[in-house]
Design an enzyme around this catalytic site. Structure first.
Site, PDB file in Angstrom:
ATOM      1  N   GLY A   1      78.707 -11.337  74.552  1.00 42.97           N
ATOM      2  CA  GLY A   1      79.770 -11.616  75.222  1.00 42.97           C
ATOM      3  C   GLY A   1      81.025 -10.406  75.122  1.00 42.97           C
ATOM      4  N   GLY A   2      82.006 -10.957  73.966  1.00 47.28           N
ATOM      5  CA  GLY A   2      82.701 -10.478  73.369  1.00 47.28           C
ATOM      6  C   GLY A   2      82.965  -8.795  73.464  1.00 47.28           C
TER       7      GLY A   2
ATOM      8  CG  ASP B   1      76.311  -8.103  66.824  1.00 49.96           C
ATOM      9  OD1 ASP B   1      77.345  -7.348  67.035  1.00 49.96           O
ATOM     10  OD2 ASP B   1      77.251  -9.093  66.999  1.00 49.96           O
TER      11      ASP B   1
ATOM     12  CE  LYS C   1      75.725  -5.390  70.945  1.00 50.15           C
ATOM     13  NZ  LYS C   1      75.716  -5.611  69.674  1.00 50.15           N
TER      14      LYS C   1
ATOM     15  N   GLY D   1      79.886  -7.226  73.753  1.00 47.06           N
ATOM     16  CA  GLY D   1      78.544  -5.898  74.164  1.00 47.06           C
ATOM     17  C   GLY D   1      77.452  -6.962  75.288  1.00 47.06           C
TER      18      GLY D   1
ATOM     19  N   GLY E   1      72.015 -11.735  76.431  1.00 46.90           N
ATOM     20  CA  GLY E   1      73.071 -12.530  75.609  1.00 46.90           C
ATOM     21  C   GLY E   1      74.064 -11.406  75.226  1.00 46.90           C
TER      22      GLY E   1
ATOM     23  CB  VAL F   1      71.420  -7.468  74.357  1.00 45.57           C
ATOM     24  CG1 VAL F   1      70.142  -7.446  74.130  1.00 45.57           C
ATOM     25  CG2 VAL F   1      72.596  -7.487  73.284  1.00 45.57           C
TER      26      VAL F   1
ATOM     27  CG  ASP G   1      79.824 -10.486  63.590  1.00 43.70           C
ATOM     28  OD1 ASP G   1      79.976 -11.615  63.163  1.00 43.70           O
ATOM     29  OD2 ASP G   1      79.784 -10.308  65.202  1.00 43.70           O
TER      30      ASP G   1
HETATM   31  P1  ATP Z   1      79.170 -10.858  70.307  1.00 40.06           P
HETATM   32  O1  ATP Z   1      79.552 -10.320  71.036  1.00 40.06           O
HETATM   33  O2  ATP Z   1      78.223 -12.888  70.947  1.00 40.06           O
HETATM   34  O3  ATP Z   1      78.628 -11.184  68.325  1.00 40.06           O
HETATM   35  P2  ATP Z   1      77.745  -9.124  70.529  1.00 40.06           P
HETATM   36  O4  ATP Z   1      77.935  -8.007  72.315  1.00 40.06           O
HETATM   37  O5  ATP Z   1      77.598  -7.979  69.554  1.00 40.06           O
HETATM   38  O6  ATP Z   1      77.235 -10.298  70.493  1.00 40.06           O
HETATM   39  P3  ATP Z   1      74.399  -8.735  70.269  1.00 40.06           P
HETATM   40  O7  ATP Z   1      74.743  -9.708  68.994  1.00 40.06           O
HETATM   41  O8  ATP Z   1      74.071  -7.529  69.190  1.00 40.06           O
HETATM   42  O9  ATP Z   1      75.729  -9.162  70.860  1.00 40.06           O
HETATM   43  O10 ATP Z   1      73.476  -9.768  70.891  1.00 40.06           O
HETATM   44  C1  ATP Z   1      73.879 -10.151  71.681  1.00 40.06           C
HETATM   45  C2  ATP Z   1      72.826 -11.773  72.080  1.00 40.06           C
HETATM   46  O11 ATP Z   1      71.620 -10.917  72.882  1.00 40.06           O
HETATM   47  C3  ATP Z   1      72.081 -12.321  70.424  1.00 40.06           C
HETATM   48  O12 ATP Z   1      72.469 -12.987  69.423  1.00 40.06           O
HETATM   49  C4  ATP Z   1      70.567 -12.348  71.453  1.00 40.06           C
HETATM   50  O13 ATP Z   1      70.645 -13.746  71.796  1.00 40.06           O
HETATM   51  C5  ATP Z   1      70.606 -11.153  72.049  1.00 40.06           C
HETATM   52  N1  ATP Z   1      70.194  -9.812  71.996  1.00 40.06           N
HETATM   53  C6  ATP Z   1      70.713  -8.925  70.989  1.00 40.06           C
HETATM   54  N2  ATP Z   1      69.564  -8.013  70.629  1.00 40.06           N
HETATM   55  C7  ATP Z   1      68.687  -8.216  70.657  1.00 40.06           C
HETATM   56  C8  ATP Z   1      67.299  -7.897  70.394  1.00 40.06           C
HETATM   57  N3  ATP Z   1      66.870  -6.363  70.545  1.00 40.06           N
HETATM   58  N4  ATP Z   1      66.149  -8.521  71.416  1.00 40.06           N
HETATM   59  C9  ATP Z   1      66.398  -9.304  72.185  1.00 40.06           C
HETATM   60  N5  ATP Z   1      67.101  -9.754  72.266  1.00 40.06           N
HETATM   61  C10 ATP Z   1      68.583  -9.504  71.558  1.00 40.06           C
HETATM   62 MG    MG Z   2      76.464 -11.135  68.082  1.00 39.10          MG
HETATM   63 MG    MG Z   3      78.797  -8.347  67.826  1.00 38.00          MG
END
Ligand code: ATP
Ligand code: MG
Ligand code: MG
Length: 297
Positions: free
Chosen positions: A17-18, A169, A37, A20, A15, A22, A151
């Site tokens: 987007g904007g 996150d 991540k 990072g 998952g 993961v 957040d």
């Molecule tokens: P966004 O920009 O959408 O807020 P982000 O890039 O900041 O996302 P995270 O929110 O840390 O990144 O992670 C994105 C997604 O990846 C999470 O919503 C979750 O679905 C999945 N994810 C993140 N960390 C983990 C983890 N430790 N184990 C399993 N899935 C994870």
């Molecule tokens: Mg997130």
């Molecule tokens: Mg985020």
């Protein structure tokens, strides 16, 4: 050569987007699964790591280590056009953050599954409470360590198969470095609008923004909505402490607690530690004989 692709295999996009991305990975040497991540290695990104190195708690995603590479890994299922992350620009570096792998299910999925059922799930109230208790316990710890998450939302709260809840996150984490008297003026890095406290828009706020977001999350955990449209409306109203008519009738104690978290004036919102005590009391009321071991930790 990339440390990421040489030390890890079975790389699967999870998952993001904007900011990072993961991935689920297997560390070849120890044959264990982790989440990694990958974010652009800007100075801001180091804050996430700085916070994670300090925060060690049952209800916060566990951090292992991090490293930099000059390319960002780019294979993912969506194969979209996020060209901002493409390699070739040697001035850009990427930060790789190795963290504990949680269930692929986030609290967002949990809520959506409950809402998809035709009838209100009769266990929903009972099941929401330990989730809320664990979130508030994690938030209490974050605030104790003088951070603000900024957040909190269902997609940033991870679940593990054993029911443990992990706040993740920390991409917008900041330091809660002022006294209660004067909330700090901050730059306008924003969270997710629907969960953001009103004062966050004015850029003067403190840790109470997390309490506001948690109020909305707890409300969403409990209250069944049938469509995205309804969800949007109900959440917008809840931001103004306006709840569906049935809500206080069905969940009288929760309504009082959630209402306090959604006060316009951040000073009126309870601290996480006070909320934790409130939820503990509620657990006693709803579940008199089970409260001693509601958490398996
Ligand atoms: P966004 O920009 O959408 O807020 P982000 O890039 O900041 O996302 P995270 O929110 O840390 O990144 O992670 C994105 C997604 O990846 C999470 O919503 C979750 O679905 C999945 N994810 C993140 N960390 C983990 C983890 N430790 N184990 C399993 N899935 C994870
Ligand atoms: Mg997130
Ligand atoms: Mg985020």
């Amino acid at each position: 050569r990339s440390r990421f692709t040489s030390e890890f295999d079975s790389i699967k996009f999870l998952g993001g987007g904007g900011y990072g991305r993961v991935y689920e990975v297997r560390e070849i040497l120890v044959n264990k699964k982790y989440a990694v991540k990958i974010v652009r290695g800007e100075e801001k990104a180091l804050r996430e790591v700085n916070a994670l190195t300090v925060l060690a708690d049952n209800n916060i995603v566990r951090y292992y280590n991090c490293w930099m590479e000059d390319t960002g890994y780019m294979q993912d299922s969506s194969a979209d056009s996020s060209s901002s992350q493409s390699s070739g620009n040697s001035s850009v570096e990427y930060l790789y953050i190795k963290i504990e792998l949680c269930d692929t299910k986030t609290l967002r999925h949990w809520i959506d599954e409950k809402n998809a059922k035709t009838l209100q799930d009769t266990n929903r109230r009972q099941e929401s409470l330990p989730i809320a208790q664990q979130i508030v316990s994690g938030v209490e710890y974050i605030h104790l360590k003088k951070f603000i998450h900024r957040d909190l939302k269902p997609a940033n709260i991870l679940l593990r198969p054993d029911g443990e809840v992990k706040i993740g996150d920390f991409g917008l984490v900041t330091v809660d470095d002022v006294d209660d008297k004067n909330p700090m003026e901050r730059t306008n890095e924003t969270g997710t609008p629907s969960y953001m406290a009103p004062e966050q828009l004015e850029n003067i706020y403190d840790r109470k923004v997390d309490i506001f977001a948690f109020g909305l999350i707890y409300f969403e955990l409990l209250w069944k909505v049938s469509s995205g449209h309804e969800r949007g409306k109900v959440l917008r109203d809840a931001r103004n402490q306006k709840f569906p008519r049935e809500f206080p009738l069905t969940f009288p104690q929760e309504e009082q607690i959630i209402r306090s978290m959604l006060c316009k004036d951040p000073k009126q919102r309870p601290e996480a530690s006070a909320l934790k005590a409130e939820l503990e009391k509620l657990a006693h009321t709803l579940n008199p004989e089970k409260t001693e071991h509601h958490r398996n930790v």
